[in-house]
Design an enzyme around this catalytic site. Structure first.
Site, PDB file in Angstrom:
ATOM      1  N   HIS A  99      -4.723 -29.920 -22.144  1.00  0.00           N
ATOM      2  CA  HIS A  99      -4.713 -31.011 -21.156  1.00  0.00           C
ATOM      3  C   HIS A  99      -3.758 -32.074 -21.703  1.00  0.00           C
ATOM      4  O   HIS A  99      -3.606 -32.204 -22.922  1.00  0.00           O
ATOM      5  CB  HIS A  99      -6.067 -31.700 -21.027  1.00  0.00           C
ATOM      6  CG  HIS A  99      -7.226 -30.820 -20.686  1.00  0.00           C
ATOM      7  ND1 HIS A  99      -7.879 -30.049 -21.610  1.00  0.00           N
ATOM      8  CD2 HIS A  99      -7.874 -30.627 -19.513  1.00  0.00           C
ATOM      9  CE1 HIS A  99      -8.881 -29.412 -21.015  1.00  0.00           C
ATOM     10  NE2 HIS A  99      -8.901 -29.731 -19.751  1.00  0.00           N
ATOM     11  N   ASP A 102      -5.121 -34.130 -24.549  1.00  0.00           N
ATOM     12  CA  ASP A 102      -5.370 -33.430 -25.831  1.00  0.00           C
ATOM     13  C   ASP A 102      -4.195 -33.619 -26.777  1.00  0.00           C
ATOM     14  O   ASP A 102      -4.372 -33.706 -27.988  1.00  0.00           O
ATOM     15  CB  ASP A 102      -5.552 -31.923 -25.640  1.00  0.00           C
ATOM     16  CG  ASP A 102      -6.589 -31.564 -24.606  1.00  0.00           C
ATOM     17  OD1 ASP A 102      -7.517 -32.356 -24.415  1.00  0.00           O
ATOM     18  OD2 ASP A 102      -6.459 -30.480 -24.001  1.00  0.00           O
TER      19      ASP A 102
HETATM   20  C1  XUL Z   1     -14.547 -27.462 -18.450  1.00  0.00           C
HETATM   21  C2  XUL Z   1     -13.404 -26.532 -18.576  1.00  0.00           C
HETATM   22  C3  XUL Z   1     -12.067 -27.143 -18.734  1.00  0.00           C
HETATM   23  C4  XUL Z   1     -10.973 -26.381 -18.056  1.00  0.00           C
HETATM   24  C5  XUL Z   1      -9.638 -27.085 -18.101  1.00  0.00           C
HETATM   25  O1  XUL Z   1     -15.760 -26.852 -18.265  1.00  0.00           O
HETATM   26  O2  XUL Z   1     -13.590 -25.333 -18.571  1.00  0.00           O
HETATM   27  O3  XUL Z   1     -11.818 -27.311 -20.081  1.00  0.00           O
HETATM   28  O4  XUL Z   1     -10.817 -25.124 -18.615  1.00  0.00           O
HETATM   29  O5  XUL Z   1      -9.687 -28.367 -17.625  1.00  0.00           O
END
Ligand code: XUL
Ligand code: CO
Length: 441
Positions: A99, A102
């Site tokens: 993300h 991150d």
């Molecule tokens: C949350 C989840 C996230 C997604 C990406 O449950 O799975 O980390 O994979 O935003």
């Protein structure tokens, strides 16, 4: 600087190895059917769980102190990039995922956030030049910051809709810059708590509009990544709009988006929805919508998203069955959206966890491939649905019947016989394959 000094390159040593820092089953070059293990499995490391999470839970502070924690702010972000590429190389993984938040800290303004991102993205791009590890997907975190309290694209606040769009726009630019194979949309807070204050129709329409704008912008900048929706039924909101694959698929069709998206299916999200992992994979596969996988597992005794590393061989076998039947995952992969337990706070645990997950999927791949070679499930289905291969059954599937014809036929039936589903025998057969695939029998 090295961050994992006591860990050497992780190698395949075979099933008899007792070395915790070696693969016992994942042998990247080994051929399984027409592909190598590495081609089938396309593993990814999740940046957030491995380089950011510290073991914080709702009842306690972080337990994990990492080598990059002696830095803060942008220095820490840079140290994480160095550590990440050392980790990828030592583990020999082909992919990673992140993300926006991150990889780089948010600034005081959106402009400052962009600047932080640009600096780290340039650094990652530089590291990628000398690395075999590519970006499986990126996404943006539109759920942690308090501004997303009422959602992002489904917020009641139009300013937040705009802010979320700006972040996704930047996310698409970052994905293009780093050559991402996919771009993920997990609707972190795209849902609601109660209908008492929610305009469901407006929120869903806005989500549809948002996705169209994302598709349009990716086209505008020639970012050709596969777009993925990641369903989850609840958590953080009570009712998430992308509840499961079926709900997500209906949403995509309703808003004319079905040709632009596939699904990123997470095992723990499937079980939270009251489905099995393989149910979600099958639903996506048979509709041509299986894109990628978040490889983890939940705890059957706990009702939330525990994101454990996948070690359940029954589940990895049935998952790999779906993936092989899908002809592989194409541009997708198996991203370990999984975290070490709070008690596994030493840095070595990060390696052990990934090795456990990679070996478990390697076993699943081998067993599933053997099941397919021997046509085990195919023969079961052939026999079980044989009534549709001739007579009235064939007429039904060929569209040659109507209610008049079926009523005539039913009135003429004197004796209807059903056959046993033989479930216990089938489960015992799967166990036999699990045990015998590695005994060389
Ligand atoms: C949350 C989840 C996230 C997604 C990406 O449950 O799975 O980390 O994979 O935003
Ligand atoms: Co996920």
């Amino acid at each position: 600087m090295a961050y994992f000094n006591n860990i050497q390159q992780i190698k395949y040593e075979g099933a008899a190895s007792t070395n915790p820092n070696a693969f016992k089953f994942y042998n990247p070059a080994e051929k399984i059917g027409d592909k190598t293990m590495e081609e089938y499995l396309r593993f990814g490391v999740a940046y957030w769980h491995t380089f950011v999470a510290d073991g914080t839970d709702p009842f306690g502070a972080g337990t994990m102190v990492r080598p990059w924690d002696k830095f803060t702010g942008m220095d820490q972000a840079k140290a994480r990039v160095e550590a990440a590429f050392e980790f990828f190389e030592k583990l020999n993984v082909p992919f990673f995922c992140f993300h926006d938040v991150d990889i780089a800290p948010e600034g005081d303004t959106l402009r400052e956030t962009y600047q932080n991102l640009d600096t780290i993205v340039a650094m990652i791009k530089d590291y990628m030049k000398d690395s075999k590890t590519k970006l499986l997907w990126n996404t943006v975190n539109n759920f942690t910051n308090p501004r997303f309290v009422h959602g992002a694209a489904t917020s009641n606040n139009a300013d937040i809709f705009a802010y979320s769009a700006a972040k996704v726009k930047k996310g698409l630019e970052v994905g293009k810059e780093l050559g991402a194979e996919n771009y993920v949309f997990w609707g972190g807070r795209e849902g609601y708590e109660t209908l008492l204050n929610t305009d469901m129709k407006l929120e869903m329409d806005n989500l549809g509009r948002f996705m169209h704008m994302a598709v349009d912008y990716a086209k505008e900048i020639n970012f050709d990544a596969q777009f993925l929706i990641e369903p989850k039924p609840k958590e953080p909101t009570t009712h998430q709009y992308d509840f499961d694959v079926a709900t997500g698929y209906a949403f995509l069709q309703n808003y004319g988006l079905q040709d632009h998206f596939k699904f990123n299916i997470e095992a723990n999200h499937a079980t939270l929805a009251g489905h099995t992992f393989e149910h979600e994979l099958r639903y996506a596969r048979v509709n041509g919508m299986l894109g990628s996988v978040d490889a983890n597992q939940g705890d059957p005794l706990i009702g939330w998203d525990t994101d454990e590393f996948p070690t359940d061989l029954y589940a990895t076998t049935l998952a790999m069955y779906e993936i092989i039947k899908n002809g592989g995952l194409g541009r997708g992969g198996l991203n370990f959206d999984a975290k070490v337990r709070r008690g596994s706070f030493e840095t070595d645990d990060l390696f052990h966890a990934h090795i456990a997950g990679m070996d478990s999927f390697a076993i699943g791949l081998k067993v599933a491939n053997k099941l397919i070679e021997d046509q085990v499930f195919e023969n079961i289905l052939d026999d079980r649905y044989s009534s549709y291969k001739e007579g009235i059954g064939l007429d039904i599937v060929e569209g040659k019947t109507d209610f008049h014809k079926l009523e005539d036929y039913a009135l003429g039936l004197t004796n209807i016989e059903n056959k046993s589903g033989r479930l216990e025998k089938i489960k015992a057969t799967v166990n036999q394959y699990l045990l015998r695939t590695f005994a060389g029998e």
